[in-house]
Design an enzyme around this catalytic site. Structure first.
Site, PDB file in Angstrom:
ATOM      1  N   ARG A  36       0.709  -1.173   0.224  1.00  0.00           N
ATOM      2  CA  ARG A  36       0.146   0.156   0.072  1.00  0.00           C
ATOM      3  C   ARG A  36       0.670   1.083   0.146  1.00  0.00           C
ATOM      4  O   ARG A  36       0.659   2.463  -1.281  1.00  0.00           O
ATOM      5  CB  ARG A  36      -0.969  -0.024   0.986  1.00  0.00           C
ATOM      6  CG  ARG A  36      -2.544  -0.926   0.861  1.00  0.00           C
ATOM      7  CD  ARG A  36      -2.845  -1.824   2.420  1.00  0.00           C
ATOM      8  NE  ARG A  36      -1.696  -2.390   2.809  1.00  0.00           N
ATOM      9  CZ  ARG A  36      -2.015  -3.746   2.884  1.00  0.00           C
ATOM     10  NH1 ARG A  36      -3.192  -3.810   2.026  1.00  0.00           N
ATOM     11  NH2 ARG A  36      -1.085  -4.270   2.451  1.00  0.00           N
ATOM     12  N   THR A  37       1.736   1.188   1.121  1.00  0.00           N
ATOM     13  CA  THR A  37       2.883   2.484   0.990  1.00  0.00           C
ATOM     14  C   THR A  37       3.369   2.574   0.114  1.00  0.00           C
ATOM     15  O   THR A  37       3.806   4.010  -0.710  1.00  0.00           O
ATOM     16  CB  THR A  37       3.484   2.630   2.715  1.00  0.00           C
ATOM     17  OG1 THR A  37       2.244   1.979   3.386  1.00  0.00           O
ATOM     18  CG2 THR A  37       4.029   4.395   2.629  1.00  0.00           C
ATOM     19  N   LYS A  75      25.516  -6.225  -1.736  1.00  0.00           N
ATOM     20  CA  LYS A  75      26.779  -6.533  -1.659  1.00  0.00           C
ATOM     21  C   LYS A  75      27.421  -4.852  -0.605  1.00  0.00           C
ATOM     22  O   LYS A  75      28.555  -5.452  -0.560  1.00  0.00           O
ATOM     23  CB  LYS A  75      27.252  -5.698  -3.228  1.00  0.00           C
ATOM     24  CG  LYS A  75      26.815  -6.415  -4.130  1.00  0.00           C
ATOM     25  CD  LYS A  75      27.357  -5.577  -5.311  1.00  0.00           C
ATOM     26  CE  LYS A  75      26.376  -5.303  -6.690  1.00  0.00           C
ATOM     27  NZ  LYS A  75      27.037  -4.616  -7.929  1.00  0.00           N
ATOM     28  N   ARG A 114      11.589   3.260   3.723  1.00  0.00           N
ATOM     29  CA  ARG A 114      11.182   3.027   5.056  1.00  0.00           C
ATOM     30  C   ARG A 114      11.884   1.961   5.412  1.00  0.00           C
ATOM     31  O   ARG A 114      12.752   1.648   4.145  1.00  0.00           O
ATOM     32  CB  ARG A 114       9.354   1.738   4.241  1.00  0.00           C
ATOM     33  CG  ARG A 114       9.551   0.720   5.186  1.00  0.00           C
ATOM     34  CD  ARG A 114       8.263  -0.349   4.750  1.00  0.00           C
ATOM     35  NE  ARG A 114       6.637   0.611   5.407  1.00  0.00           N
ATOM     36  CZ  ARG A 114       6.066   0.002   5.134  1.00  0.00           C
ATOM     37  NH1 ARG A 114       5.544  -0.772   4.634  1.00  0.00           N
ATOM     38  NH2 ARG A 114       4.618   1.039   5.055  1.00  0.00           N
ATOM     39  N   HIS A 168       4.677   6.210  11.057  1.00  0.00           N
ATOM     40  CA  HIS A 168       4.519   5.900  10.244  1.00  0.00           C
ATOM     41  C   HIS A 168       3.076   6.938   9.918  1.00  0.00           C
ATOM     42  O   HIS A 168       1.877   6.571   9.771  1.00  0.00           O
ATOM     43  CB  HIS A 168       3.668   3.970   9.808  1.00  0.00           C
ATOM     44  CG  HIS A 168       2.908   3.904   8.774  1.00  0.00           C
ATOM     45  ND1 HIS A 168       3.206   4.890   7.597  1.00  0.00           N
ATOM     46  CD2 HIS A 168       2.714   2.702   8.019  1.00  0.00           C
ATOM     47  CE1 HIS A 168       2.699   3.986   7.002  1.00  0.00           C
ATOM     48  NE2 HIS A 168       2.626   2.616   6.812  1.00  0.00           N
TER      49      HIS A 168
HETATM   50  N1   CP Z   1      -0.611   0.143   6.168  1.00  0.00           N
HETATM   51  C1   CP Z   1       0.720  -0.572   5.076  1.00  0.00           C
HETATM   52  O1   CP Z   1       1.954   0.089   6.145  1.00  0.00           O
HETATM   53  O2   CP Z   1       0.973  -1.158   4.543  1.00  0.00           O
HETATM   54  P1   CP Z   1       2.159  -1.917   3.731  1.00  0.00           P
HETATM   55  O3   CP Z   1       2.634  -2.611   4.626  1.00  0.00           O
HETATM   56  O4   CP Z   1       1.371  -2.302   2.742  1.00  0.00           O
HETATM   57  O5   CP Z   1       2.971  -0.395   3.120  1.00  0.00           O
END
Ligand code: CP
Length: 306
Positions: A55-56, A83, A105, A133
């Site tokens: 999603r993100t 590497k 992330r 988040h």
């Molecule tokens: N909700 C969320 O962060 O989903 P993803 O891990 O798929 O990005």
């Protein structure tokens, strides 16, 4: 949020409301026959995802393209990370290739802050460890606000693996700043060791709190972050904290169910509830694109060259 969006801690109501209003304007853009505006033409948004995401990552990339930015996508499994290249060298390499905004992330708490220091680029935290988040909190707030008209006075229960959840840590600050009353509900082993200063109530009894809630926000049981060691078995977790059909029948008839995804159907949420009209799970996903357009627009407009 000035140059970066790293955390919801300290974000004020007016700033949150402004981003949600902007996201609703971008939602209208996304409904057009050609769902695109030239706002960030000439800029490049880099997505550096060192952990898995559906999603993100995809919604940031869709948002960047809808703003006419170019997208540079870093995938650890096919990169020089294998590497031994460091996070710092990876970030500096993408910056040297022309990245203007970075979405990061990483499994390590604080990694997006370090990228911000090293590159001097605007950075959006796409999820760091069990810490923050922030765009999840914005899209969840937008989903609730669009459904109920406001968050003021709503009773929101966040249920499940709070201890390992960056979603809970981000959402609770945004929900509270927007006027909701937040209760964290989990077995003692899945609650944080200390919630001093958090704007929340805490309960270990889902059945007691359930009938009072307007929003039941379920968290994924995170087996990969140690979930299996802090409760005896998945069936026991379901017995105490899963949203079963029986529990769903005891909710207020206007109450809704949310989940950040990915869901463990049959664990924290019964499959029939995931697909129920009072589940807002896919509304959350849709809101994610518009919210990320609003965030990228705010961080990027000052960088566009005329
Ligand atoms: N909700 C969320 O962060 O989903 P993803 O891990 O798929 O990005």
């Amino acid at each position: 949020m000035t140059k970066h969006l790293l955390t919801t801690v300290g974000m004020e109501r007016a700033e949150l409301e402004g981003l949600l209003d902007s996201a609703n304007e971008f939602s209208a853009v996304l409904q057009r026959a050609i769902p695109k505006v030239p706002a960030l033409q000439g800029l490049t948004v880099a997505t550096l995802f060192f952990e898995a995401s559906t999603r993100t990552r995809l919604s940031f990339e869709r948002a960047a393209k809808a703003l006419s930015a170019d997208v540079m996508s870093f995938a650890p499994s096919t990169s020089s990370l294998s590497k031994g290249e460091s996070l710092k060298d990876t970030a500096l390499t993408l910056k040297a290739m022309g990245a203007d905004i970075m979405v990061v992330r990483h499994g390590a708490t604080g990694a997006p802050w370090r990228v911000a220091e090293w590159t001097d680029c605007p950075v959006v935290n796409g999820g760091d460890g069990a810490h923050q988040h922030p765009t999840q909190a914005l899209l969840d707030s937008l989903t609730i606000r669009n459904h109920f008209g406001k968050l003021d006075g709503l009773r929101i229960g966040i249920v499940g693996d709070i201890r390992h959840s960056r979603v809970a840590r981000s959402d609770l600050y945004a929900f509270a700043a927007l006027g909701a009353e937040v209760t964290l509900i989990a077995p003692p082993t899945l609650l944080p060791l200390d919630v001093t200063g958090w704007p929340v109530k805490v309960s270990t009894d889902l059945d007691e709190v359930l009938p009072e809630l307007d929003v039941v926000y379920l968290l994924r049981v995170q087996i990969e972050r140690g979930g299996s060691t802090v409760f005896p078995s998945l069936p026991e977790y379901v017995t105490g904290y899963g949203l079963t059909l029986e529990r769903f029948s005891r909710l207020h008839p206007d109450a809704v169910v949310m989940h950040p995804g990915p869901m463990n159907r049959g664990v924290e949420i019964a499959p029939e509830i995931a697909d129920h009209p009072r589940s807002l799970v896919l509304d959350q996903v849709t809101a994610g694109v518009a919210v990320r357009m609003a965030v990228l627009f705010q961080l990027g407009t000052g960088l566009v060259k005329s």
